[in-house]
Design a protein around this motif. Structure first.
Motif, PDB file in Angstrom:
ATOM      1  N   SER A  70       4.771   7.209  -3.633  1.00 34.32           N
ATOM      2  CA  SER A  70       5.794   7.126  -2.591  1.00 34.32           C
ATOM      3  C   SER A  70       5.482   5.938  -1.694  1.00 34.32           C
ATOM      4  CB  SER A  70       5.877   8.427  -1.797  1.00 34.32           C
ATOM      5  OG  SER A  70       4.635   8.729  -1.218  1.00 34.32           O
ATOM      6  N   SER A  71       6.413   5.620  -0.816  1.00 30.38           N
ATOM      7  CA  SER A  71       6.322   4.370  -0.064  1.00 30.38           C
ATOM      8  C   SER A  71       6.485   4.533   1.442  1.00 30.38           C
ATOM      9  CB  SER A  71       7.391   3.406  -0.588  1.00 30.38           C
ATOM     10  OG  SER A  71       7.246   3.210  -1.976  1.00 30.38           O
ATOM     11  N   PRO A  72       5.684   5.400   2.085  1.00 32.59           N
ATOM     12  CA  PRO A  72       5.779   5.493   3.547  1.00 32.59           C
ATOM     13  C   PRO A  72       5.320   4.184   4.181  1.00 32.59           C
ATOM     14  CG  PRO A  72       3.902   6.754   2.750  1.00 32.59           C
ATOM     15  CD  PRO A  72       4.651   6.273   1.541  1.00 32.59           C
ATOM     16  N   ASP A  73       5.935   3.819   5.311  1.00 30.79           N
ATOM     17  CA  ASP A  73       5.516   2.594   5.994  1.00 30.79           C
ATOM     18  C   ASP A  73       4.162   2.825   6.675  1.00 30.79           C
ATOM     19  OD1 ASP A  73       5.880   3.661   8.653  1.00 30.79           O
ATOM     20  OD2 ASP A  73       8.010   3.216   8.520  1.00 30.79           O
ATOM     21  N   PRO A  74       3.516   1.753   7.142  1.00 38.23           N
ATOM     22  CA  PRO A  74       2.188   1.893   7.753  1.00 38.23           C
ATOM     23  C   PRO A  74       2.139   2.886   8.910  1.00 38.23           C
ATOM     24  CG  PRO A  74       2.599  -0.410   7.260  1.00 38.23           C
ATOM     25  CD  PRO A  74       3.880   0.326   6.999  1.00 38.23           C
ATOM     26  N   ASP A  75       3.184   2.939   9.743  1.00 29.02           N
ATOM     27  CA  ASP A  75       3.198   3.891  10.855  1.00 29.02           C
ATOM     28  C   ASP A  75       3.233   5.336  10.346  1.00 29.02           C
ATOM     29  OD1 ASP A  75       3.112   1.865  12.738  1.00 29.02           O
ATOM     30  OD2 ASP A  75       5.291   1.832  13.022  1.00 29.02           O
ATOM     31  N   MET A  76       3.996   5.588   9.290  1.00 32.09           N
ATOM     32  CA  MET A  76       4.036   6.929   8.708  1.00 32.09           C
ATOM     33  C   MET A  76       2.686   7.301   8.100  1.00 32.09           C
ATOM     34  SD  MET A  76       7.755   7.091   6.821  1.00 32.09           S
ATOM     35  CE  MET A  76       7.712   8.844   6.471  1.00 32.09           C
ATOM     36  N   MET A  77       2.032   6.333   7.447  1.00 32.49           N
ATOM     37  CA  MET A  77       0.708   6.594   6.853  1.00 32.49           C
ATOM     38  C   MET A  77      -0.291   6.969   7.947  1.00 32.49           C
ATOM     39  SD  MET A  77       0.555   6.129   3.473  1.00 32.49           S
ATOM     40  CE  MET A  77      -0.124   4.908   2.402  1.00 32.49           C
ATOM     41  N   THR A  78      -0.255   6.245   9.065  1.00 29.46           N
ATOM     42  CA  THR A  78      -1.158   6.549  10.176  1.00 29.46           C
ATOM     43  C   THR A  78      -0.865   7.941  10.728  1.00 29.46           C
ATOM     44  OG1 THR A  78      -1.414   4.220  10.738  1.00 29.46           O
ATOM     45  CG2 THR A  78      -1.893   5.818  12.481  1.00 29.46           C
ATOM     46  N   ALA A  79       0.399   8.250  10.930  1.00 28.11           N
ATOM     47  CA  ALA A  79       0.779   9.563  11.451  1.00 28.11           C
ATOM     48  C   ALA A  79       0.353  10.678  10.490  1.00 28.11           C
ATOM     49  CB  ALA A  79       2.281   9.621  11.704  1.00 28.11           C
ATOM     50  N   MET A  80       0.453  10.435   9.186  1.00 30.85           N
ATOM     51  CA  MET A  80       0.032  11.429   8.205  1.00 30.85           C
ATOM     52  C   MET A  80      -1.481  11.653   8.292  1.00 30.85           C
ATOM     53  SD  MET A  80       0.048  11.211   4.062  1.00 30.85           S
ATOM     54  CE  MET A  80      -1.212   9.951   4.202  1.00 30.85           C
ATOM     55  N   ARG A  81      -2.243  10.552   8.359  1.00 25.67           N
ATOM     56  CA  ARG A  81      -3.713  10.655   8.474  1.00 25.67           C
ATOM     57  C   ARG A  81      -4.129  11.405   9.738  1.00 25.67           C
ATOM     58  NH1 ARG A  81      -3.291   5.212   7.165  1.00 25.67           N
ATOM     59  NH2 ARG A  81      -3.993   4.729   5.054  1.00 25.67           N
ATOM     60  N   GLU A  82      -3.359  11.242  10.803  1.00 22.85           N
ATOM     61  CA  GLU A  82      -3.674  11.865  12.097  1.00 22.85           C
ATOM     62  C   GLU A  82      -3.025  13.247  12.243  1.00 22.85           C
ATOM     63  OE1 GLU A  82      -2.375   8.905  14.915  1.00 22.85           O
ATOM     64  OE2 GLU A  82      -4.129   7.630  14.511  1.00 22.85           O
ATOM     65  N   ASN A  83      -2.482  13.783  11.171  1.00 24.94           N
ATOM     66  CA  ASN A  83      -1.849  15.112  11.178  1.00 24.94           C
ATOM     67  C   ASN A  83      -0.657  15.209  12.123  1.00 24.94           C
ATOM     68  OD1 ASN A  83      -3.345  16.315   9.154  1.00 24.94           O
ATOM     69  ND2 ASN A  83      -4.973  16.887  10.571  1.00 24.94           N
ATOM     70  N   ARG A  84       0.046  14.113  12.324  1.00 28.97           N
ATOM     71  CA  ARG A  84       1.264  14.128  13.126  1.00 28.97           C
ATOM     72  C   ARG A  84       2.512  14.097  12.243  1.00 28.97           C
ATOM     73  NH1 ARG A  84       2.029   9.566  15.605  1.00 28.97           N
ATOM     74  NH2 ARG A  84       0.321   8.383  14.674  1.00 28.97           N
ATOM     75  N   LEU A  85       2.307  13.932  10.938  1.00 27.53           N
ATOM     76  CA  LEU A  85       3.419  13.861   9.990  1.00 27.53           C
ATOM     77  C   LEU A  85       3.067  14.720   8.773  1.00 27.53           C
ATOM     78  CD1 LEU A  85       6.141  12.293   9.252  1.00 27.53           C
ATOM     79  CD2 LEU A  85       4.654  10.825   7.875  1.00 27.53           C
ATOM     80  N   VAL A  95       0.864  -1.174   0.000  1.00 30.55           N
ATOM     81  CA  VAL A  95       0.000   0.000   0.000  1.00 30.55           C
ATOM     82  C   VAL A  95       0.903   1.226   0.000  1.00 30.55           C
ATOM     83  CG1 VAL A  95      -1.758   1.289   1.270  1.00 30.55           C
ATOM     84  CG2 VAL A  95      -1.870  -1.212   1.170  1.00 30.55           C
ATOM     85  N   ARG A  96       0.689   2.095  -0.988  1.00 23.39           N
ATOM     86  CA  ARG A  96       1.549   3.262  -1.164  1.00 23.39           C
ATOM     87  C   ARG A  96       0.701   4.525  -1.287  1.00 23.39           C
ATOM     88  NH1 ARG A  96       6.759   0.833  -2.752  1.00 23.39           N
ATOM     89  NH2 ARG A  96       6.309  -1.248  -3.514  1.00 23.39           N
ATOM     90  N   LEU A  97       1.355   5.648  -1.146  1.00 24.77           N
ATOM     91  CA  LEU A  97       0.718   6.949  -1.267  1.00 24.77           C
ATOM     92  C   LEU A  97       0.853   7.417  -2.719  1.00 24.77           C
ATOM     93  CD1 LEU A  97      -0.630   9.259   0.343  1.00 24.77           C
ATOM     94  CD2 LEU A  97       1.659  10.215   0.657  1.00 24.77           C
ATOM     95  N   VAL A  98      -0.278   7.823  -3.315  1.00 22.62           N
ATOM     96  CA  VAL A  98      -0.296   8.226  -4.723  1.00 22.62           C
ATOM     97  C   VAL A  98      -0.839   9.650  -4.811  1.00 22.62           C
ATOM     98  CG1 VAL A  98      -1.140   7.655  -7.022  1.00 22.62           C
ATOM     99  CG2 VAL A  98      -0.757   5.813  -5.358  1.00 22.62           C
ATOM    100  N   THR A  99      -0.151  10.491  -5.565  1.00 22.93           N
ATOM    101  CA  THR A  99      -0.542  11.891  -5.731  1.00 22.93           C
ATOM    102  C   THR A  99      -0.627  12.227  -7.212  1.00 22.93           C
ATOM    103  OG1 THR A  99       0.691  12.445  -3.717  1.00 22.93           O
ATOM    104  CG2 THR A  99       0.035  14.274  -5.133  1.00 22.93           C
TER     105      THR A  99
END
Length: 118
Positions: free
Chosen positions: A53-68, A31-35
């Motif tokens: 791009s290829s953020p790991d699952p923890d980075m994806m969660t942090a991005m969704r939660e506005n922590r990244l 599962v990757r991030l597509v823009t």
């Protein structure tokens, strides 16, 4: 040299503007991030250009939660350029890239949502 594949299906739309602009999709087994970067119109048809791009699952969660910030997730490799021709034949190709041009990345510090709790 570009490789041909089927256009990955959207798993989760993170930003929508007349279609999914920022989303997750399964691409090459992860599962990757597509823009969406651009729509190119030529005599051969319309082609959507995406950065993957290829953020790991923890980075994806942090991005969704506005922590990244989006930039951190968007600049995590491996990175791919995906070109999906909408018309006439729907051919999709991809190639790995080393980096993104500065003007394609989100500004530093920009989060997925500008809304804040409170």
């Amino acid at each position: 040299m570009p490789n041909e594949i089927q256009m990955p299906d959207v798993i989760e739309t993170l930003f929508w503007y007349d279609g999914p602009v920022l989303f997750t999709a399964e691409f090459l087994g992860k599962v990757r991030l597509v823009t969406l970067l651009d729509l190119e119109d030529s005599p051969e048809g319309v082609t959507a250009i995406y950065m993957v791009s290829s953020p790991d699952p923890d980075m994806m969660t942090a991005m969704r939660e506005n922590r990244l910030p989006l930039r951190d997730a968007s600049d995590t490799g491996p990175l791919f350029r995906l070109a999906s021709q909408w018309f006439p034949d729907g051919k999709t190709t991809y190639e790995e890239v080393e980096s993104w041009p500065e003007d394609t990345l989100p500004d530093p510090g920009v989060l997925l949502s500008l809304e804040t709790a409170g």
